[in-house]
Scaffold this motif. Structure first.
Motif, PDB file in Angstrom:
ATOM      1  N   TYR A  52       0.829  -1.205   0.000  1.00 18.03           N
ATOM      2  CA  TYR A  52       0.000   0.000   0.000  1.00 18.03           C
ATOM      3  C   TYR A  52       0.870   1.263   0.000  1.00 18.03           C
ATOM      4  CZ  TYR A  52      -4.222  -2.741   1.103  1.00 18.03           C
ATOM      5  OH  TYR A  52      -5.278  -3.619   1.076  1.00 18.03           O
ATOM      6  N   ALA A 102      -4.886   6.751  -4.941  1.00 16.34           N
ATOM      7  CA  ALA A 102      -5.643   7.301  -3.816  1.00 16.34           C
ATOM      8  C   ALA A 102      -6.194   6.212  -2.897  1.00 16.34           C
ATOM      9  CB  ALA A 102      -6.779   8.170  -4.328  1.00 16.34           C
ATOM     10  N   GLU A 103      -6.681   5.117  -3.479  1.00 21.02           N
ATOM     11  CA  GLU A 103      -7.257   4.039  -2.668  1.00 21.02           C
ATOM     12  C   GLU A 103      -6.225   3.426  -1.721  1.00 21.02           C
ATOM     13  OE1 GLU A 103      -7.312   3.769  -6.120  1.00 21.02           O
ATOM     14  OE2 GLU A 103      -9.317   4.533  -6.481  1.00 21.02           O
ATOM     15  N   GLU A 127      -6.075   5.485   1.387  1.00 17.73           N
ATOM     16  CA  GLU A 127      -7.225   5.161   2.234  1.00 17.73           C
ATOM     17  C   GLU A 127      -6.996   3.846   2.969  1.00 17.73           C
ATOM     18  OE1 GLU A 127     -10.597   5.163  -0.376  1.00 17.73           O
ATOM     19  OE2 GLU A 127     -10.201   7.212  -1.027  1.00 17.73           O
ATOM     20  N   GLY A 177      -4.831   4.099   5.987  1.00 24.07           N
ATOM     21  CA  GLY A 177      -5.514   4.694   7.126  1.00 24.07           C
ATOM     22  C   GLY A 177      -6.172   3.673   8.039  1.00 24.07           C
ATOM     23  N   ARG A 178      -6.267   2.438   7.600  1.00 25.56           N
ATOM     24  CA  ARG A 178      -6.867   1.369   8.418  1.00 25.56           C
ATOM     25  C   ARG A 178      -5.858   0.708   9.352  1.00 25.56           C
ATOM     26  NH1 ARG A 178      -9.046  -0.569   3.169  1.00 25.56           N
ATOM     27  NH2 ARG A 178      -7.549  -2.244   3.395  1.00 25.56           N
TER      28      ARG A 178
END
Length: 91
Positions: A61, A70-71, A74, A77-78
């Motif tokens: 990632y 962009a994904e 995101e 962020g998890r």
């Protein structure tokens, strides 16, 4: 070609099918194909075709995010790092 990818493909996981198709198209998991890193991160994150590996998922990632996917940002962020430096999912 990773046996994990082939196993996931045979099990019918759509992410692995996309990743495998890209690998065949590019001839390998090409660093210049930024979406491949995000797809591989998804496979490690979910344990598709092999054991779950959050360290590898985060690494993939990070590569995808650095390339502008962009994904992938995101997805990062998890996760959070523990005091011992291991990655884990946020509660």
């Amino acid at each position: 070609m990773s046996t994990m990818i082939l196993q996931a493909y045979r099990m019918g996981h759509s992410v692995s099918q996309s990743f495998l198709a890209q690998c065949y198209y590019w001839g390998k998991a090409a660093p210049q194909c930024k979406q491949v890193w995000k797809d591989l991160g998804d496979m490690y994150d979910k344990g598709l075709g092999g054991p779950e590996d959050l360290e590898k998922a985060v690494s993939c990632y990070q590569k995808a995010a650095a390339a502008g996917v962009a994904e992938a940002g995101e997805a990062l962020g998890r996760y959070k790092k523990t005091l011992l430096g291991k990655w884990k999912r946020k509660a």
